[in-house]
Design an enzyme around this catalytic site. Structure first.
Site, PDB file in Angstrom:
ATOM      1  N   HIS A 190      52.366  57.059  32.882  1.00  0.00           N
ATOM      2  CA  HIS A 190      51.284  55.993  33.283  1.00  0.00           C
ATOM      3  C   HIS A 190      52.024  55.244  33.656  1.00  0.00           C
ATOM      4  O   HIS A 190      52.710  54.736  33.385  1.00  0.00           O
ATOM      5  CB  HIS A 190      49.928  56.264  32.914  1.00  0.00           C
ATOM      6  CG  HIS A 190      48.976  55.481  32.937  1.00  0.00           C
ATOM      7  ND1 HIS A 190      49.007  53.730  33.879  1.00  0.00           N
ATOM      8  CD2 HIS A 190      47.989  55.899  33.692  1.00  0.00           C
ATOM      9  CE1 HIS A 190      47.034  53.829  34.505  1.00  0.00           C
ATOM     10  NE2 HIS A 190      46.722  54.522  34.272  1.00  0.00           N
ATOM     11  N   ASP A 198      52.516  54.300  24.191  1.00  0.00           N
ATOM     12  CA  ASP A 198      50.692  53.681  25.199  1.00  0.00           C
ATOM     13  C   ASP A 198      50.158  54.939  24.583  1.00  0.00           C
ATOM     14  O   ASP A 198      50.169  56.107  24.911  1.00  0.00           O
ATOM     15  CB  ASP A 198      51.543  54.334  25.955  1.00  0.00           C
ATOM     16  CG  ASP A 198      50.023  54.054  27.519  1.00  0.00           C
ATOM     17  OD1 ASP A 198      49.251  53.970  27.164  1.00  0.00           O
ATOM     18  OD2 ASP A 198      50.541  54.470  28.659  1.00  0.00           O
ATOM     19  N   GLN A 249      45.622  56.851  26.322  1.00  0.00           N
ATOM     20  CA  GLN A 249      45.527  58.495  26.365  1.00  0.00           C
ATOM     21  C   GLN A 249      45.210  59.340  25.194  1.00  0.00           C
ATOM     22  O   GLN A 249      46.512  59.430  24.666  1.00  0.00           O
ATOM     23  CB  GLN A 249      46.249  59.416  27.524  1.00  0.00           C
ATOM     24  CG  GLN A 249      45.145  60.648  28.219  1.00  0.00           C
ATOM     25  CD  GLN A 249      44.444  60.120  28.474  1.00  0.00           C
ATOM     26  OE1 GLN A 249      43.498  60.372  29.015  1.00  0.00           O
ATOM     27  NE2 GLN A 249      44.212  59.216  30.031  1.00  0.00           N
ATOM     28  N   CYS A 271      47.945  57.594  39.042  1.00  0.00           N
ATOM     29  CA  CYS A 271      48.547  56.864  37.780  1.00  0.00           C
ATOM     30  C   CYS A 271      50.478  57.631  37.768  1.00  0.00           C
ATOM     31  O   CYS A 271      50.877  56.701  36.596  1.00  0.00           O
ATOM     32  CB  CYS A 271      47.896  56.343  37.581  1.00  0.00           C
ATOM     33  SG  CYS A 271      46.130  55.408  37.854  1.00  0.00           S
TER      34      CYS A 271
HETATM   35  C1  LIG Z   1      48.532  56.967  29.250  1.00  0.00           C
HETATM   36  C2  LIG Z   1      47.889  56.031  29.518  1.00  0.00           C
HETATM   37  N1  LIG Z   1      48.522  54.513  29.755  1.00  0.00           N
HETATM   38  C3  LIG Z   1      47.508  53.651  30.403  1.00  0.00           C
HETATM   39  C4  LIG Z   1      46.106  54.001  30.572  1.00  0.00           C
HETATM   40  C5  LIG Z   1      45.878  52.475  31.156  1.00  0.00           C
HETATM   41  O1  LIG Z   1      44.721  51.724  30.437  1.00  0.00           O
HETATM   42  P1  LIG Z   1      43.679  50.365  31.252  1.00  0.00           P
HETATM   43  O2  LIG Z   1      43.330  51.012  33.047  1.00  0.00           O
HETATM   44  O3  LIG Z   1      42.561  50.857  30.534  1.00  0.00           O
HETATM   45  O4  LIG Z   1      44.258  50.275  31.277  1.00  0.00           O
HETATM   46  C6  LIG Z   1      45.966  55.123  30.582  1.00  0.00           C
HETATM   47  C7  LIG Z   1      44.585  55.063  31.423  1.00  0.00           C
HETATM   48  O5  LIG Z   1      44.813  55.620  32.759  1.00  0.00           O
HETATM   49  C8  LIG Z   1      46.801  56.195  30.376  1.00  0.00           C
HETATM   50  O6  LIG Z   1      46.095  57.186  30.482  1.00  0.00           O
END
Ligand SMILES: Cc1ncc(COP(=O)(O)O)c(C=O)c1O
Ligand SMILES: Cc1ncc(COP(=O)(O)O)c(C=O)c1O
Lengths: 413, 147, 413, 147
Positions: free
Chosen positions: A124, A201, A204, A366
């Site tokens: 992401h 991370d 998800q 994203c």
């Molecule tokens: C794998 C991953 N990392 C990071 C994020 C970022 O999350 P947030 O929007 O809550 O900061 C997301 C959310 O879409 C995600 O799916």
């Protein structure tokens, strides 16, 4: 093992369904944000009403009660993560901020010219851009382990990059695009053995994952967001081993995080408060704790089985649908399914799904580099939760068929 | 509100706060420990006259609320004649007791019980814990912040 | 002009009073955080229940509705501030974060060796530490305009410092310690004329202040927090002129704030989204907007008169009380009153007040340099709002008297 | 849900999306404008053959959804023969109309009305606005991010 009664019971817990007509809408955008059970809305309103005053500041008993409630929420998150102590859990606004704090703080405290950070091509943007920026500032380099055509990280590339002795190794628990579940325990062990800091991370997939039991794990930093765990948006966490909180610089300076301020110096408070400058999102923290409570109340096996069964059902149904191509679909997917519809832009597919009261996501998700590595510019994504059933998938298929009928039929008069 | 502040200010606390023992500057060769309570602005130095690991005498200096002043006053009395290390290993446990997490340890001196009521006043726990926190913070012992 | 009926009507709007017995508790810690009217709790619960999906991400109509509601909250804040356009308002977690974004971002984009920033000796730590850190990083210097014994910033010192041509001039609208209202319009004019960027810390006092009408003002950046404006904690704002948002670096990188990500580059989204990485505090933003709605519904003159009358009453009553000394009290105080009780530590005073069900604040009040400049180590602070009346002050006096009776009476047997 | 996607995909939009006009690469000396819609992953180049300020011909290239593709297709037709500046000064107003903030301007060409229904689909406004945004972004025109 798709249990209609169990799903009906779940739906009754979410105002999204009880407040809407029949047939129930098909919310298949759970990877973006989950729906929120009634208990979370109640917890927010109650916290707003019952908690008075600020945290950690005053002698009066209202402030003490607010402080205790806020710290209890921290303890609840810590317990849920299996952290060694609540002080290892910092409240952030979301997983993105958590990752920025780690990457920027690491860069400031430990970044050196020539430093290397290993990420995957699956990231992401939130687990990619902060590292690139930190490395650019310190004169380091970002190593990216590529993906195979099936969407998984290429193990050879990953191990070859690890052999270059990166200082930090960061990876996602689950891809937010394909739902691929990474072998994170194995990677963490290898990365730690190679002397790297291990950043997970977990934004998800955490909701479906067996307990991480962080204290005994090989991770150093783990991030997540409440809004992907049935909680409210605007509250997330950064878990870090206690020892790291001593060198990680505080990301924000000001009230609450500082012990003593003289004309030229300042001494920080102890962790975790050192990392929570200013008045925090007290109500969000309580909503998050309420969501974890709700989650804990749902039998884990039942959740897991439901998700697996529904994902397989969806994979089978979509794979059989003319014009639909699954992208990176695997049996162990964490309830996320990426696909395209031939000849129709994902955005237009999503629009026709929406007309059937079906929420899916379309676009770059994203994760542009990952999507491009898979040979696409954008994708459709359906993602599932405890309140979804087969009829939701069927309704999605109707939307897809309507889109195809509209765009692909001979339409000139 | 059923908590009564006069519970908190147990007579021993009041006495020691109003007339603290071993208060004032110490000779420059004593070992100095420092602790602050940022919330209320308390700041104290605890000075120990050490003979090897044994505390020959203790004094304290600084300003704070009644609870923290009394806590330092009591601490100087308790520490005199004791091994520093013994009390340093005890500080965590004392703080946990003050926070209401564990019961009073039978081997601790009775004078500490004066702080029993603090357990009902979460924002005052820090005040009572201050001398014990100080014991782990010989000067200079803080994380020096970069500004 | 203390109107008992008007106050009773206000109290009826706050669950804090309707949920507690008689006599009503005296909440005099409004400078730390205000109580929240029922409408805000309702808004939070409703947003939690009714808003589905994430913002700015998906094609489905639920996400569109959530996006519109979130952007409407931004527009509401912008309107309330008199901003030229909603895009000038960034949602932050609190005023502290807003100030960090400005100071850190300015330092990164414009900080130079020798750069100077002028602050006052009155600052809350949140408007001091971020500037010191930014200046340390770029090799600049912090100029501090001292205060007079009456608590006001010394105008000669301030103008002398301005003559040194600081690049940035930052100051508080209202001191969170003494409630002193600064001549901010005049300062802003002078600072702008001197070519400096003007940063206003409006965390304190904004609730009582006439409209700032920012578009036509001389300010460049203004910060505030929802929780001091009847809103929930965890949501604040940074207002910046549109032109500045083009050079201010985004504080957090990741999802949502980025338009395009390639293997080595990234292009940011437009402001304000460039500054809001990850999933924002959507519910908090709506709660904040609801609080502003509530605030707008209260007649401004009535609020102002009430506050002035009650502050004067409190100043007179406390000044007449044996052993009590007011600190920096002035007729134009914004409903904040600092004081000491001779021979008793502020913390102990606050404890006895609490026993009377009176909430005041004691300590360094996150403004240690200011308090020390006034010759103190810590202070008591009482601060007033629309729901306070004379009886609250009288109850505070009872607490003070009890503390004095306990500590100052001959107590040895 | 009463919105019908077939409203959105007005027949003109569908026609132009399925068979876009002036689509494909342009000679290298044409002036290139670029716009992206990060949410959906649309990315287009709009190339103009300029004679002073007048647009002799327009072509576009790239990939996107039906709405943005049609918007570029329509834009190339509308722009041909027009003064670039006239349309650049109009883009703000067109975007405001698409966003549902202002009514249709009587002097705009009728072909634009095909995008009327977009006003009911907030997340598609960007798609329809893309060519007009591009007009203000001659290449290179983005804020280059530091990574
Ligand atoms: C794998 C991953 N990392 C990071 C994020 C970022 O999350 P947030 O929007 O809550 O900061 C997301 C959310 O879409 C995600 O799916
Ligand atoms: C003058 C001033 N500035 C900044 C702040 C920081 O506000 P927050 O805690 O909402 O970040 C406060 C709040 O106490 C304040 O009074």
């Amino acid at each position: 093992m798709i249990d209609a009664q169990w799903i009906a019971a779940r739906r009754a817990e979410f105002p999204f369904f009880t407040d809407s007509g029949q047939p129930p809408p098909a919310y298949l955008d759970n990877a973006a944000t989950t729906l929120r059970p009634r208990v979370v809305a109640t917890a927010l309103a109650r916290a707003c009403t019952d908690l008075t005053g600020n945290v950690h500041r005053a002698t009066h008993h209202w402030s003490e009660e607010t402080t205790m409630a806020y710290e209890a929420a921290r303890a609840a998150v810590a317990r849920w993560l299996g952290a060694a102590e609540p002080a290892e859990v910092l409240f952030t606004r979301n997983a993105t901020e958590s990752l920025n704090w780690v990457a920027t703080g690491w860069g400031q405290a430990r970044g050196q010219p020539g430093a290397r950070v290993l990420v995957t091509a699956q990231e992401h943007h939130s687990n990619l851009l902060p590292w690139r920026a930190a490395l650019q500032r310190c004169g380091g380099a970002c190593l990216v382990a590529g993906v195979q055509p099936d969407g998984r990280v290429d193990p050879d590339q990953w191990h070859a990059a690890l052999a270059q002795q990166p200082q930090v190794v960061a990876f996602p628990l689950v891809s937010n695009v394909t739902g691929i579940v990474n072998p994170v325990a194995e990677w963490a062990r290898a990365a730690r053995a190679a002397g790297a800091l291990v950043v997970l991370d977990a934004a998800q997939g955490l909701i479906h994952h067996p307990p991480l039991a962080l204290a005994a794990s090989d991770f150093d930093f783990v991030v997540g967001s409440g809004h992907k765990l049935f909680g409210p948006p605007g509250i997330g966490f950064l878990w870090a081993r206690r020892a790291h909180l001593n060198w990680l610089p505080p990301p924000l300076l000001g009230g609450e995080m500082v012990a003593t301020v003289t004309a030229t110096t300042a001494q920080w408070s102890e962790p975790p408060w050192r990392f929570e400058a200013g008045t925090p999102n007290i109500i969000g923290a309580l909503g998050f704790a309420a969501a974890l409570d709700y989650l804990r109340g749902l039998d884990r096996d039942q959740r897991t089985n439901h998700l697996r069964a529904l994902t397989q059902y969806a994979q089978t149904a979509l794979a059989a649908e003319p014009g639909v191509r699954l992208v990176g679909a695997r049996p162990e997917s964490a309830g996320i399914l990426a696909f395209t519809v031939e000849g129709i832009h994902p955005h237009d597919v999503a629009q026709f799904a929406d007309a059937e009261n079906v929420a899916i996501r379309a676009g770059r998700l994203c994760a542009q580099p990952y999507i491009e590595a898979l040979g696409h510019e954008s994708l459709c994504r359906a993602s599932f939760q405890v309140y979804n059933d087969e009829s939701d998938i069927q309704r999605l298929l109707v939307g897809i068929r309507r889109a195809r009928a509209f765009f692909l039929a001979e339409h000139k008069p | 509100m059923t908590r009564n502040p006069t519970d908190l200010y147990h007579s021993l606390i009041r006495d020691q706060a109003c007339a603290p023992r071993n208060f004032g500057p110490a000779p420059p060769d004593w070992r100095v420990f420092h602790a602050e309570n940022p919330a209320c602005g308390d700041a104290f130095n605890l000075a120990l006259d050490l003979d090897g690991g044994r505390i020959r005498a203790a004094r304290f200096n600084g300003r704070g609320c009644a609870v923290s002043t009394a806590a330092f006053s009591v601490a100087t009395e308790l520490l005199t004649g004791e091994m520093l290390e013994d009390w340093q290993t005890r500080t965590e446990a004392i703080q946990r007791w003050l926070a209401g997490l564990t019961p009073f340890h039978p081997q601790w001196p009775d004078a500490l019980r004066a702080f029993e009521a603090v357990r009902q006043f979460p924002s005052r726990v820090h005040c009572a814990a201050l001398p014990w926190q100080a014991l782990l913070k010989p000067q200079p012992g803080h994380t020096e912040a970069p500004s």
